[in-house]
Design an enzyme around this catalytic site. Structure first.
Site, short mmCIF file in Angstrom:
data_model
loop_
_atom_site.label_atom_id
_atom_site.label_comp_id
_atom_site.label_asym_id
_atom_site.label_seq_id
_atom_site.Cartn_x
_atom_site.Cartn_y
_atom_site.Cartn_z
N ALA A 78 2.43 3.56 6.97
CA ALA A 78 1.90 2.39 6.27
C ALA A 78 1.17 1.46 7.26
O ALA A 78 0.40 1.94 8.10
CB ALA A 78 3.00 1.68 5.50
N CYS A 79 1.43 0.16 7.17
CA CYS A 79 0.68 -0.81 8.00
C CYS A 79 0.89 -0.60 9.50
O CYS A 79 0.13 -1.13 10.31
CB CYS A 79 1.06 -2.23 7.63
N SER A 80 1.94 0.12 9.88
CA SER A 80 2.20 0.34 11.31
C SER A 80 1.61 1.66 11.81
O SER A 80 1.87 2.05 12.96
CB SER A 80 3.70 0.32 11.59
#
Ligand code: COA
Length: 374
Positions: free
Chosen positions: A156-158
């Site tokens: 995801a966002c990481s």
């Protein structure tokens, strides 16, 4: 012998189409009016709640976002569509994500003064992938004419910081000399543009980072001193779409949980301390004091969230140049956000200066990359 990995080039592909908050709110309100007219009877009889209008003031105050870039503005702003309309490519054409990533990758290679022959691996790290297989990364590898190997990954966002850790560890161990780590993010296609609570959050972009052995760098670069990644399961940011969708008893129903969902308040409350503690631990383990850190390139989801984290890490209110935000122009671009900030605000650091990239999001996940300018 262990090699020191370094970031020698970055690139950003910025879609041409822009949606301002004013345009977004006008489209959302037109959609709400249409829905309310359709449900007029049920609303009048108290069987349904009317949809409320969105507001530009709320969006800027709650998030700091002023505009976003997207791959298709017309579909998103059409109150009878409310999602991007992206032409399906034939199997003989480059996929959309590959095309976006290619642009960013070429910029990163040019900045580093490198070509395809200098790259040993491609990692495509993003929060959504256009298809299951063949890996988008292998398509990008092919389009660039890179030998070696490629793979997709998703945190995801990481995704980008976890991708940097994967590349840096392979370079350090000697299994590769270099890697292109790309983050094509078409967030507009997993955002629910009809949900007032989140319709303003995301935008589209692609970023690329070239990592090489520091000893091979031809110009100014950033040594990757160390990386730290952590995850802790949470349902507060979730998207249930996946390949089992058609196998479910409710088939292809247009269910709300097939797009991005979040409990924004909880995310804010739980992720801020998780990230601040993560960065503080990473810095302590590396013997880096707050005063030693010249720059924080944070994940770009929410301005107040970044203000809190910056304050906690530095022990004071950061100067704007110490913790640059780009989300006013791009919105949340998932894994690409901190890399855009790094790409746009890192040239002025002097040799020996330290900076830290940190991303966080669904999972929960948090990744930090400690860099030293060389
Ligand atoms: N326009 C006008 N008002 C709106 C609105 C909109 N588009 N969306 C929500 N509101 C209203 C709500 O209905 C609520 O009204 P009420 O007080 O009458 O109930 C009020 O504004 C506050 O809503 P809330 O959702 O509590 O706002 P918030 O201040 O928590 O901000 C987020 C919302 C999502 C911006 C914020 O919680 C956030 O950024 N969280 C972290 C998100 C994140 O990082 N996610 C990671 C994604 S990868």
């Amino acid at each position: 012998m262990a090699h020191i990995p370094a970031i020698t080039g970055t690139g950003v592909y910025t879609p041409e189409q822009v949606i301002t908050n004013a345009e977004l709110v006008a489209a959302f309100n037109a959609y709400a009016d249409l829905k309310n007219a359709e449900n007029a009877q049920a609303i009048a009889e108290g069987r349904a709640e009317p949809m409320q209008h969105s507001s530009e003031e709320f969006i800027v105050k709650a998030s700091g976002i002023e505009r976003r870039r997207v791959m298709d503005k017309a579909g998103i702003l059409d109150p009878r569509v409310m999602h991007p309309l992206l032409r399906q490519r034939s199997d003989d054409e480059p996929s959309i994500m590959a095309e976006m990533a290619l642009d960013a990758a070429k910029k990163a290679l040019a900045q580093a003064g490198r070509g395809a022959r200098d790259v040993d691996a491609v990692i495509c790290a993003a929060s959504n992938l256009e298809r299951a297989y063949p890996a988008v990364a292998i398509e990008i590898q092919d389009l660039l004419g890179i030998k070696g190997f490629a793979f997709d990954m998703n945190v995801a966002c990481s995704s980008a910081t976890f991708g940097i850790q994967a590349a840096a560890d392979m370079i350090r161990s000697g299994s590769i000399r270099s890697a292109l780590m790309v983050n094509p993010e078409i967030c507009s296609a997993h955002l629910e543009w009809r949900d007032r609570d989140c319709h303003f959050i995301f935008g589209d972009v692609a970023t690329a980072v070239l990592l090489e052995r520091a000893e091979d760098a031809t110009g100014a670069h950033f040594e990757v001193r160390s990386t730290r990644c952590a995850t802790a399961f949470s349902n507060n940011i979730r998207n249930n779409n996946g390949f089992l969708r058609r196998s479910r008893p409710d088939g292809m129903a247009d269910r709300r949980d097939m797009q991005f969902m979040q409990n924004g308040r909880k995310v804010f409350k739980e992720v801020v301390p998780m990230v601040s503690d993560h960065i503080a631990r990473h810095m302590a383990e590396e013997d880096i004091a707050a005063d030693d850190l010249k720059r924080l390139w944070l994940h770009q989801a929410n301005k107040s969230m970044n203000d809190f984290i910056g304050c906690k890490v530095l022990g004071r209110v950061p100067e704007p140049q110490e913790q640059p935000n780009i989300l006013q122009d791009y919105a949340n671009t998932s894994s690409a956000g901190s890399i855009i900030a790094f790409s746009q605000y890192s040239d002025d650091l002097a040799p020996g200066d330290h900076g830290l990239i940190c991303s966080f999001g669904a999972g929960y996940s948090v990744g930090s990359v400690l860099l030293r300018r060389s």
